[in-house]
Structures are given as structure tokens and as C-alpha cells.
Design an enzyme around this catalytic site. Structure first.
Site, PDB file in Angstrom:
ATOM      1  N   GLY A 169       0.850  -1.387  -0.064  1.00 26.58           N
ATOM      2  CA  GLY A 169      -0.133  -0.947   0.469  1.00 26.58           C
ATOM      3  C   GLY A 169       0.331   1.092  -0.028  1.00 26.58           C
ATOM      4  CB  CYS A 170       0.169   4.374   0.751  1.00 28.67           C
ATOM      5  SG  CYS A 170      -1.667   4.968  -0.048  1.00 28.67           S
ATOM      6  CG  ASN A 171       1.996   0.856   4.161  1.00 27.80           C
ATOM      7  OD1 ASN A 171       1.020   0.957   4.202  1.00 27.80           O
ATOM      8  ND2 ASN A 171       3.658   0.155   4.601  1.00 27.80           N
ATOM      9  CG  MET A 378       0.540   7.762   7.710  1.00 27.78           C
ATOM     10  SD  MET A 378       1.187   8.811   6.363  1.00 27.78           S
ATOM     11  CE  MET A 378      -0.020   9.875   6.238  1.00 27.78           C
TER      12      MET A 378
END
Length: 391
Positions: A169-171, A378
Site C-alpha cells: 500500500g501507500c506506506n 501511511m
């Protein structure tokens, strides 16, 4: 632990030696600090077409006032996307999961290659200089992954070490950067490259519901790359006084929030026969509530306080996420200007968002040697990842 360090590196740290005075409130120093991975180059790329939020609403003929409000109050003006083909009646084709995966592969390779080549050019290096390649993505699953495809596409060294980070994901950009920094520190003088390739328009479901509207209003397509090199002499790289300073990676710190494991997810949607994003409405507040803790652990033992951080590069996760982090860390709007600027001009670019902000910061020309910065991403888990850098 990196060669030349004089202290102990705990889990999630890279080359942070104990310097005289650090334990009792002194500051980290680049003088005689031992070898550290440095950012030698960086680059970004997007698809050729971009759309304003209002254009997106018109293209998909969305009239629901609630959904229009979500798009128009997102703090996003424009996003780069690869939209479905237009049909004879002016509507857009509903893409199958196979067609979405093909889009992910085609656009991901193209933008990743462009970002990688830009990063190498800025570093003054050639494709043949790459010793390690790490590719990050969440918007599709490929086997073989982007690392193998880029080696074939660009003619990269076939003996290069490889890593594909998929589905974090975005992290994930900082998770991967931690691994790349470790490889760089263990292989001084060799170029280690991380590429984040996200084709978020290959992960959209259009069904007119508020659940999908939130996702469809937020994400954009783009790739970002960074080149790390550790000086083989065991010291910070020497730089020309007129050149832009290079960021050295000092330390990483993570915080996973297991009780919020389902708050952000990308899983199979039986109704539509494809994968679909889900974002819980409380995600911004969950992330913000834990931001202070993880930053505190990042700075622990360094002698630094939050007030000593001159540059904050936070993931452009959305207006509410940015506001929540800003409030909980006591940051000014100016401190997150690049984060909000990237959100405005690109939307949420997932794992590579923070590198788009890094590029803007460096192009701004205000970074001075000796400045400290915090990188923060995050994503699903729910997870907060951080890194401490010094230019």
C-alpha cells in the site's frame, strides 16, 4: 549495521552510530559518522493525460450531489489517469480485471522506466551502473514482477539484485527504502535503485456508490524512483559547494496499528468480479493519533526535537489525513506545503507520493547542508512509516 558505525543498530535502523554527546542531548553529525546511504538521484513520471475533478464528474456523467461533493471538496484539482476507452454513446467501457491488469503492466513499466532514467541522469549514472533494483506497487499483481520487466525493457544488468514489494500500500515506499538502504550500506560504491510504480486507474470500480466514490475521487497514476549510493570511503559523499545537497538516510521507525487492520484494504469484490479498494472514514484520525508516537521513536537517541526538523515530507494521503497529522504533530501549513501541493496537482499517488514531494522540495532550492528532514508514509495495516534524513 553499516560498516564504520560505532554503536548498535536496532530493528528498523540504518547506520545511526552513537556520536559523542548524542546520548545526553547532543546532535547527530555527519562528521566522522561512518558510511550512510545518500540520495544520489530521483525522478518522477506520470501518464500523458490529466483531468480535473470536474472533468472526471462530467466524463462519467455523475449527477449525484453527494458524490460530486466528495470530488469537488477533496483539495485535489487535477490527477493523471489512464481512463477506460470511450464507447460509441460517449460513456466509458467497464474494464474486466484482465484488462485492468494489462493496463497496470503497460503503464507501470512505461512510467517506471521514465522515472528510473530521470533519477539515474540526475545521479550522473548509467543503466549499467545499477547493482540492486527494488520495485514497489500495489495496483496489480504480476509474476514476474516489475523488476524483471524493467530489466528486459531497459537492458539493465542481468546480475543485479532484485526485490519486488507488492501489496503493502501507500506506506510501502519507505518499507522498501529501508531494505534498499541496507543493501546500499552493505555494498558501498554501488547504485541501489527503488522504483514505485502505481497505476491506480487500473484498480478502480465504478458503481455509483459512496464507497467507490471516495476511492475514485482520490487516487492518481504515477511512478517515482530514487538512487542510493553509499560512499566506499566510509564518509558522507563529498559535494561541490554549488551543487544541491544530498540527503543521507539516518534512521527508520515504524508503527503498525493492528486493531485497524481492516481500515484500508484492497481485496476481491465478488459483485464486480475484480479487486476493489476500501477506505474507512476514520482512517485519518487513526493515523493522526499515532503519528506523534512514531516520530518520537524516530528521534529518540538522536538528541533532536521536532523543532529541529526543517523539512517534513508526508504522504499525500488525502486532505483529512494530512490535516490530522498536521494537528497531532503541531506542523504549520508551510511545513506540509509540498505534501498538499502534490495532493492538489496529482491526487494520492500511493507508495511514490513522498518522492514527488521530495522532488518539489529539492527543486525549490531552500534545503541547506546540515538540515534535517522527516519522511512519513501511511497505509494498510494500518501502518505509519518514517525516516530521518540529513542533507
Amino acid at each position: 549495521m553499516t560498516r564504520g558505525a560505532t554503536g548498535t543498530a536496532g530493528p528498523g535502523t540504518v547506520s545511526v552510530p552513537r556520536l559523542p554527546g548524542a546520548a545526553d542531548g547532543g546532535r547527530l553529525s555527519t562528521v566522522n559518522a561512518g558510511p550512510r546511504p545518500a540520495v544520489a538521484g530521483f525522478g518522477t513520471a506520470t501518464p500523458p493525460n490529466s483531468y480535473t475533478q470536474r472533468e472526471m464528474l462530467d466524463l462519467f456523467r455523475i449527477e449525484d450531489p453527494r458524490i460530486r461533493s466528495v470530488f469537488l471538496n477533496s483539495a485535489i484539482e487535477r490527477r493523471y489517469l489512464t481512463l477506460p476507452p470511450e464507447l460509441a454513446d460517449g460513456t466509458r467501457k467497464t474494464e474486466t480485471q484482465g484488462e485492468l491488469l494489462a493496463k497496470h503492466k503497460e503503464q507501470g513499466v512505461r512510467t517506471a522506466a521514465e522515472a528510473l532514467e530521470t533519477a539515474l541522469k540526475r545521479a550522473g549514472l548509467a543503466l549499467a551502473d545499477i547493482g540492486y533494483l527494488c520495485c514497489v506497487t500495489t495496483t496489480g499483481l504480476l509474476t514476474p514482477g516489475f523488476s524483471a520487466l524493467l530489466i528486459r525493457e531497459l537492458g539493465l544488468p542481468v546480475a543485479a539484485g532484485r526485490l519486488d514489494v507488492v501489496g503493502m500500500g501507500c506506506n510501502a515506499g519507505l518499507n522498501a527504502l529501508n531494505a534498499v538502504a541496507s543493501w546500499s550500506a552493505a555494498n558501498p560504491g554501488q547504485a541501489a535503485v527503488m522504483v514505485c510504480a502505481e497505476v491506480c486507474s487500473a484498480a478502480y470500480v465504478f458503481d455509483g456508490t459512496m464507497r467507490t466514490a471516495v476511492v475514485n475521487s482520490l487516487f492518481g497514476d504515477g511512478a517515482a524512483a530514487v538512487v542510493l549510493v553509499t560512499d566506499p570511503g566510509g564518509k558522507a559523499p563529498e559535494e561541490d559547494e554549488d551543487s544541491a545537497p544530498r540527503a543521507t538516510l539516518l534512521k527508520f521507525a515504524s508503527r503498525i496499528i493492528p486493531e485497524a487492520v481492516a481500515a484500508m484494504r484492497y481485496d476481491w469484490d465478488d459483485t464486480h468480479g475484480k479487486f476493489s479498494f476500501f477506505l474507512d472514514r476514520d482512517v485519518p484520525y487513526v493515523v493522526g493519533a499515532h503519528a506523534e508516537e512514531v516520530v518520537g521513536r524516530l528521534l529518540a537517541g538522536t538528541g533532536l526535537r521536532r523543532a529541529d526538523i526543517g523539512h517534513w515530507l508526508v504522504h499525500s494521503g488525502g486532505k483529512k489525513v494530512i490535516d490530522s497529522v498536521k494537528v497531532n504533530l503541531g506542523l504549520s501549513p508551510h511545513a506540509v506545503r509540498h505534501t498538499t501541493g502534490v495532493l492538489r496537482d496529482y491526487g494520492n499517488l500511493s507508495s511514490g507520493s513522498f518522492l514527488f514531494s521530495y522532488e518539489r522540495l529539492m527543486e525549490e532550492g531552500r534545503v541547506r547542508r546540515g538540515d534535517y528532514g522527516v519522511l512519513m508514509t501511511m497505509g494498510p495495516g494500518s501502518t505509519i512509516e518514517t525516516a530521518l534524513v540529513q542533507w
